[in-house]
Design an enzyme around this catalytic site. Structure first.
Site, PDB file in Angstrom:
ATOM      1  N   GLU A  85       0.545  -1.070  -0.276  1.00 53.55           N
ATOM      2  CA  GLU A  85       0.221   0.552   0.431  1.00 53.55           C
ATOM      3  C   GLU A  85       0.663   0.984   0.124  1.00 53.55           C
ATOM      4  OE1 GLU A  85      -3.493  -1.757   2.654  1.00 53.55           O
ATOM      5  OE2 GLU A  85      -3.013   0.526   2.962  1.00 53.55           O
ATOM      6  N   GLY A 215       6.872  35.676 -22.021  1.00 51.54           N
ATOM      7  CA  GLY A 215       5.818  35.640 -23.658  1.00 51.54           C
ATOM      8  C   GLY A 215       5.454  36.732 -24.062  1.00 51.54           C
ATOM      9  N   GLY A 217       1.420  38.246 -25.654  1.00 53.84           N
ATOM     10  CA  GLY A 217       0.585  38.044 -25.368  1.00 53.84           C
ATOM     11  C   GLY A 217      -0.011  36.943 -26.412  1.00 53.84           C
ATOM     12  N   GLY A 218      -0.555  36.825 -25.594  1.00 52.33           N
ATOM     13  CA  GLY A 218      -1.614  34.824 -26.768  1.00 52.33           C
ATOM     14  C   GLY A 218      -0.622  33.766 -26.487  1.00 52.33           C
ATOM     15  N   GLY A 220      -0.173  32.116 -24.322  1.00 56.00           N
ATOM     16  CA  GLY A 220      -0.291  30.197 -23.332  1.00 56.00           C
ATOM     17  C   GLY A 220       0.442  30.947 -22.018  1.00 56.00           C
ATOM     18  N   LYS A 221       1.020  31.842 -21.698  1.00 57.59           N
ATOM     19  CA  LYS A 221       1.023  31.920 -19.959  1.00 57.59           C
ATOM     20  C   LYS A 221       0.446  31.203 -19.828  1.00 57.59           C
ATOM     21  CE  LYS A 221       2.606  36.267 -20.748  1.00 57.59           C
ATOM     22  NZ  LYS A 221       2.448  36.448 -22.766  1.00 57.59           N
ATOM     23  N   THR A 222      -0.321  31.609 -19.294  1.00 62.75           N
ATOM     24  CA  THR A 222      -1.550  31.537 -18.275  1.00 62.75           C
ATOM     25  C   THR A 222      -1.825  30.551 -18.176  1.00 62.75           C
ATOM     26  OG1 THR A 222      -2.804  33.975 -17.819  1.00 62.75           O
ATOM     27  CG2 THR A 222      -3.627  32.821 -17.157  1.00 62.75           C
TER      28      THR A 222
END
Length: 544
Positions: A85, A215, A217-218, A220-222
């Site tokens: 386990e 990086g 804007g847009g 994909g950082k968030t």
């Protein structure tokens, strides 16, 4: 590694223990206390020795639990079943961040991790039956060592009811911290999460580490920040994801609200701790979080004032804490003394991943439309791997025919998509006026030129290109690769659109780069110049 948001959980907690006495006393009372608070807990009902192999039912229960509680007692290691386990539990901790909470019930944690006393005797018996170098025994020892090193509870002769209440409250707090929605289609995320985990050095608990995701804007950082948050947040005592920091910190009142959210996320689920002002918030964060191992994500930061108010110094947080900052400005990270090797540059999707993401949005499974390959490739070429563009355009083109795809591509060659453009424009709007001018010059004229040549031209126009180009690079608006100025096509399109919006009349714009506009302006100016000369000649003749 699977993202935490995708992990199915059938149980809130899994109880691992050994012995009928524990079942009737401590474990029984703990199980009832958890049950009374609505915490769905798996407890094995079998009391007899069950053999060597862990049953499929228990294995599935461990895999589908959010938290595992291991009650290490004096005779825990005598059971091969219990050892299986704990080995399975620690494997799930590594594979999908199962939260593991050890309770050292009248045993010292060193006995568990170092194989002392009853644990040494039990392991020696197992070795005598299975062999000293048995892979199974080695696996058990490794799991015991790892579990024995975890932070938990140690009970000798204390108040068991008080300990049980403490465990229940802690688990309730853990369950209040839920994973974030990452994305409808998290394409290309898992491989990057693996890299970020390595950069976070989660095994080290004697320091505070700050890391940046940088990086344009847009890009994909968030999305990536949410994914890594989901993947590791249960390894910390408390956690907070502060979204849209730039947008939500227009003034000190907004910053106070963010400080309050940070404190309450970590400390007081369901309650509200008030912060008097920004300086008071700084002090409270240091006082209340200075001994806690926390995970904090500050998303979309664009000013040092925000960082200093929310994560001023590493000593604000307890040892082992991790602070992640997403931004478009790499200089902001290094100014806050975040090591360059802790800054992760988020890049565009490669061709395969970009096609997969576009297809997910543009071609849902129920759609039977077939679109020509050249049209799909045209959209991919326009997006250049930018996830925001792929999502926006894919969603827009969903259930549209080939004629509409072709028309959209023609339109995009003249007019940028507003949703995409507005996101990209945020970086431009944050620039100083002279840096805006340099950016527009590069967007309209100098993409693909050698940087040293552009430097000379801009300097002759009374700009300061050395610092200007550096700032644009830090803000993810340009790249200088092998001495050549590079710019994402959508960012360039955004810059050109800004100039076009100056006036409907090309003669009133600050820059001309299209052949037809230049010819039109020059030809009209030539006619105007010729008419002006003709008028002057008539005036001259009339006077003489």
């Amino acid at each position: 590694m699977a993202s935490s948001s995708n992990t199915k959980t059938a149980y809130d907690a899994f109880l691992s223990f050994r012995g009928a006495d524990l079942r009737k006393n401590f474990v029984g009372h703990l199980y009832q206390a958890l049950k009374q608070k609505g915490i769905h807990t798996f407890r094995d009902n079998e009391e007899l020795e069950k053999g060597d192999e862990i049953s499929p039912v228990l294995m599935k229960a461990i895999e589908e639990s959010c938290i595992a509680i291991i009650v290490f007692s004096d005779d825990y290691a005598s059971s091969r079943w219990c050892l299986e386990e704990v080995a399975k539990i620690m494997e799930c901790r590594e594979a999908r961040n199962l939260t593991v909470l050890p309770v050292f019930y009248k045993v010292d944690p060193r006995e568990v991790r170092e194989g002392r006393n009853s644990y040494r005797r039990a392991l020696n018996k197992h070795e005598s039956k299975l062999g000293e170098n048995s892979e199974k025994v080695m696996r058990w020892k490794k799991a015991l060592f790892a579990a024995g090193n975890l932070s938990g509870w140690h009970l000798n002769d204390g108040d068991e009811s008080e300990l049980i209440q403490g465990i229940v409250i802690f688990i309730l707090t853990q369950l209040c911290r839920t994973p974030l929605h990452v994305a409808d289609y998290p394409v290309g995320i898992d491989s990057q999460v693996v890299k970020l985990r390595r950069m976070l050095n989660l095994e080290s608990t004697d320091d505070v580490l700050m890391m940046g995701l940088w990086g344009q804007g847009g890009i994909g950082k968030t999305t990536l920040a949410k994914a890594i948050y989901n993947d590791v947040f249960r390894l910390f005592e408390g956690s907070s994801f502060l979204a849209h920091v730039r947008e939500n910190s227009k003034n000190d009142k907004d910053l106070v609200a963010l400080q309050e959210k940070l404190l309450n996320d970590v400390l007081l689920p369901g309650k509200h701790l008030k912060v008097p002002n920004v300086d008071g918030g700084k002090k409270l964060i240091q006082q209340r979080l200075g001994r806690k191992r926390v995970l904090v994500v500050l998303d979309d930061v664009d000013d040092l004032h925000q960082l200093r108010a929310l994560a001023g110094k590493d000593k604000w947080f307890g040892d082992g804490s991790r602070i992640i900052v997403t931004t478009r400005d790499s200089h902001l990270l290094t100014s806050h003394e975040i090591d360059r090797d802790r800054v992760y540059g988020v890049t565009a999707l490669n061709d395969g991943k970009a096609r997969e993401l576009l297809s997910n949005y543009a071609f849902p499974t129920h759609q039977n439309l077939k679109i020509r390959t050249d049209l799909v490739n045209g959209v991919l070429d326009h997006a250049k791997g930018l996830p925001l563009a792929l999502e926006v355009l894919g969603s827009f083109l969903c259930n549209r025919g080939e004629a509409e795809w072709a028309s959209t591509l023609r339109r995009l060659s003249r007019f940028p998509n507003k949703t995409i453009n507005d996101v990209l424009k945020i970086s431009y709007m944050g620039l100083e006026e002279d840096h805006k001018e340099i950016f527009l010059h590069i967007a309209c004229f100098f993409k693909g030129w050698k940087a040293y040549y552009v430097d000379e031209i801009l300097y002759s126009c009374d700009f300061e290109p050395t610092i200007g180009l550096k700032v644009l690079s830090e803000r993810s608006l340009i790249k200088i690769n092998s001495g050549t100025l590079e710019m994402h096509d959508l960012i360039r399109s955004m810059g050109m659109h800004i100039v076009k919006q100056e006036s409907d009349d090309p003669r009133r714009r600050s820059r001309l780069w299209l052949y037809e506009d230049v010819v039109d302006v020059l030809s009209r100016d030539m006619v105007r110049f010729a008419n002006m000369i003709k008028t002057l000649l008539l005036i001259f003749d009339s006077n003489y």
